[in-house]
Design a protein around this motif. Structure first.
Motif, short mmCIF file in Angstrom:
data_model
loop_
_atom_site.label_atom_id
_atom_site.label_comp_id
_atom_site.label_asym_id
_atom_site.label_seq_id
_atom_site.Cartn_x
_atom_site.Cartn_y
_atom_site.Cartn_z
N ALA A 103 -73.07 109.07 47.61
CA ALA A 103 -72.43 110.19 48.24
C ALA A 103 -71.98 111.16 47.08
O ALA A 103 -71.61 112.53 47.38
CB ALA A 103 -71.55 110.28 49.41
N GLY A 104 -71.80 110.45 46.06
CA GLY A 104 -70.82 111.31 44.74
C GLY A 104 -69.46 111.64 44.96
O GLY A 104 -68.92 112.32 44.31
N ILE A 105 -68.81 110.65 45.71
CA ILE A 105 -67.43 110.80 46.01
C ILE A 105 -66.56 109.57 45.62
O ILE A 105 -65.76 109.18 46.16
CB ILE A 105 -67.13 111.24 47.47
N SER A 106 -67.16 108.59 44.79
CA SER A 106 -66.71 107.44 44.25
C SER A 106 -65.36 107.67 43.84
O SER A 106 -64.32 106.85 43.45
CB SER A 106 -67.60 106.58 43.51
N HIS A 107 -65.08 109.07 43.06
CA HIS A 107 -63.69 109.36 42.63
C HIS A 107 -62.39 109.15 43.37
O HIS A 107 -61.49 109.12 42.97
CB HIS A 107 -63.78 110.74 41.89
N ILE A 108 -62.65 109.12 44.75
CA ILE A 108 -61.68 109.32 45.60
C ILE A 108 -61.41 107.78 45.56
O ILE A 108 -60.01 107.62 45.84
CB ILE A 108 -62.32 109.41 47.08
N LEU A 109 -61.95 106.70 45.21
CA LEU A 109 -61.51 105.36 45.24
C LEU A 109 -60.55 105.11 43.81
O LEU A 109 -60.09 104.11 43.87
CB LEU A 109 -62.61 104.34 45.30
N ALA A 110 -60.84 106.01 42.93
CA ALA A 110 -60.11 105.95 41.75
C ALA A 110 -58.66 106.40 41.50
O ALA A 110 -58.53 107.37 42.31
CB ALA A 110 -60.76 106.43 40.63
N ILE A 111 -57.77 105.48 41.15
CA ILE A 111 -56.29 106.18 41.16
C ILE A 111 -56.24 107.16 39.86
O ILE A 111 -56.71 106.37 38.66
CB ILE A 111 -55.32 104.75 40.70
N SER A 112 -55.86 108.26 40.04
CA SER A 112 -55.78 109.27 38.84
C SER A 112 -54.78 110.25 39.13
O SER A 112 -53.89 109.98 39.77
CB SER A 112 -57.00 109.65 38.47
N GLY A 113 -55.07 111.43 38.59
CA GLY A 113 -54.22 112.49 38.76
C GLY A 113 -53.59 112.78 40.30
O GLY A 113 -52.54 113.18 40.15
N LEU A 114 -54.70 112.76 41.04
CA LEU A 114 -54.33 112.90 42.58
C LEU A 114 -52.95 112.22 43.06
O LEU A 114 -52.10 112.84 43.64
CB LEU A 114 -55.52 112.84 43.55
N LEU A 144 -68.48 120.59 40.14
CA LEU A 144 -69.47 121.19 39.32
C LEU A 144 -69.45 120.71 37.83
O LEU A 144 -70.47 120.52 37.24
CB LEU A 144 -69.44 122.69 39.63
N SER A 145 -68.29 120.77 37.24
CA SER A 145 -68.00 120.44 35.89
C SER A 145 -68.41 118.83 35.64
O SER A 145 -68.95 118.40 34.47
CB SER A 145 -66.62 120.58 35.33
N THR A 146 -68.25 117.98 36.56
CA THR A 146 -68.70 116.47 36.56
C THR A 146 -70.21 116.47 36.71
O THR A 146 -70.61 115.21 36.62
CB THR A 146 -67.76 115.77 37.45
N LEU A 147 -70.74 117.27 37.30
CA LEU A 147 -72.46 117.10 37.61
C LEU A 147 -73.25 116.57 36.24
O LEU A 147 -73.85 115.49 36.21
CB LEU A 147 -73.02 118.33 38.31
N PRO A 148 -72.87 117.09 35.19
CA PRO A 148 -73.73 116.75 34.12
C PRO A 148 -73.10 115.37 33.65
O PRO A 148 -74.01 114.53 33.26
CB PRO A 148 -73.38 117.80 33.11
N ALA A 201 -74.77 113.03 36.07
CA ALA A 201 -76.25 112.86 35.59
C ALA A 201 -76.49 111.82 34.20
O ALA A 201 -77.29 110.99 34.31
CB ALA A 201 -77.01 114.19 35.22
N PHE A 202 -75.65 111.90 33.24
CA PHE A 202 -75.62 111.38 32.16
C PHE A 202 -75.56 109.85 32.39
O PHE A 202 -76.20 108.92 31.81
CB PHE A 202 -74.70 111.86 31.06
N TYR A 203 -74.31 109.39 33.14
CA TYR A 203 -74.09 108.02 33.36
C TYR A 203 -74.85 107.31 34.28
O TYR A 203 -75.05 106.13 34.39
CB TYR A 203 -72.56 107.73 33.57
N TYR A 204 -75.01 107.88 35.36
CA TYR A 204 -75.76 107.25 36.55
C TYR A 204 -77.31 107.90 37.05
O TYR A 204 -77.79 107.40 37.85
CB TYR A 204 -75.13 107.68 37.87
N TYR A 205 -77.87 108.66 36.07
CA TYR A 205 -79.16 109.34 36.00
C TYR A 205 -79.45 109.77 37.60
O TYR A 205 -80.54 109.85 37.90
CB TYR A 205 -80.06 108.19 35.79
N GLU A 206 -78.70 110.30 37.87
CA GLU A 206 -78.73 111.16 39.44
C GLU A 206 -77.83 112.08 39.58
O GLU A 206 -76.51 112.26 38.94
CB GLU A 206 -78.77 110.11 40.51
N ILE A 207 -78.01 113.03 40.46
CA ILE A 207 -77.31 114.06 40.71
C ILE A 207 -77.04 114.34 42.50
O ILE A 207 -77.99 114.73 43.17
CB ILE A 207 -77.41 115.63 40.25
#
Length: 192
Positions: free
Chosen positions: A38-49, A173-177, A180-186
Motif C-alpha cells: 500500500a506504500g504506507i510501511s513508514h507508519i510502522l517505523a518509529i521516527s519523527g512523528l 511525492l518526494s519519497t516516490l523516487p 522506486a529505487f529500493y523496491y522497484y515499484e511505485i
C-alpha cells in the motif's frame, strides 16, 4: 497492553506494538506485506512523528502547567531520549531526536527553528558516526521525506489544515523516487 487486550484483536495488538515500540518481529509477514504494497510501511517505523508527538505533547503539557522553558526542554529531551533507546535506537529516530532537541533549544532561546538547518545538522552527526549510513534505506527515506516537508512548509501560507495536506503530499511525492529505487515499484495510491 492489558487495556488493548480488552478492545483489540491479537493482530491489531501486534500492529499497535509495532507502531508504538518499533518491534516488527511480532507482526505477521502478511501484514508487513500489506503495508508495504500500500506504500504506507513508514507508519510502522518509529521516527519523527513519534518523537515529535511525544516530545511536543509533553512540552505543551509542561508549559501549560507553567513550567519554565529550560525545565520543560530538559524533561522533554530526556523523555524523548529514553523513548529513542526504548524503540531500538535506529538512525531514523536519532535524526528525529536531534531535530527535536534543536527545536527545543531554539524555543528556549527565543529563536525560530529552521527545519532544513536542523536536518542538515542531524545528517552531519549521523554521517560522522557512520559514513555508510547513506546507503541505509530507512535513513534515505527519513531524510528525503523531511526535506520534502520542509521545502513545502517553508513556502506555504495558510492554515494548519492546508499545511498538513500539502506536507503529507510532499512527503509522499518526494519519497516516490526512493521507493522506486529500493523496491522497484511505485504505489500510485499511497499519496491519497
Amino acid at each position: 497492553f492489558g487495556s488493548l487486550n480488552k478492545i483489540s484483536s491479537a493482530e491489531e495488538i501486534r500492529t499497535l506494538c509495532t507502531m508504538l515500540l518499533g518491534e516488527k518481529s511480532v507482526l505477521s509477514e502478511e501484514t508487513k506485506e500489506l503495508y508495504q504494497n500500500a506504500g504506507i510501511s513508514h507508519i510502522l517505523a518509529i521516527s519523527g512523528l513519534h518523537i515529535s508527538m511525544i516530545g511536543m505533547g509533553l512540552y505543551a503539557f509542561l508549559r501549560k502547567r507553567r513550567s519554565g522553558f529550560v525545565c520543560s526542554m530538559v524533561i522533554c529531551a530526556v523523555t524523548t531520549y529514553v523513548y529513542y533507546f526504548m524503540s531500538g535506537a535506529t538512525p531514523t529516530t536519532e535524526r528525529a531526536l536531534v531535530m527535536f532537541v534543536l527545536s527545543m533549544i531554539a524555543q528556549t532561546l527565543g529563536r525560530s527553528n529552521d527545519m532544513l538547518n536542523s536536518l542538515g545538522i542531524s545528517v552531519m552527526i549521523l554521517v560522522s558516526q557512520n559514513p555508510f549510513i547513506v546507503s541505509y534505506a530507512g535513513f534515505v527515506f527519513s531524510v528525503i521525506s523531511v526535506m520534502g516537508v520542509a521545502l513545502v512548509v517553508k513556502n506555504i501560507e495558510g492554515g494548519k489544515v492546508k499545511t498538513a495536506i500539502f506536507s503529507s503530499a510532499a512527503m509522499q511525492l518526494s519519497t516516490l523516487p526512493v521507493v522506486a529505487f529500493y523496491y522497484y515499484e511505485i504505489p500510485t495510491y499511497a499519496v491519497f
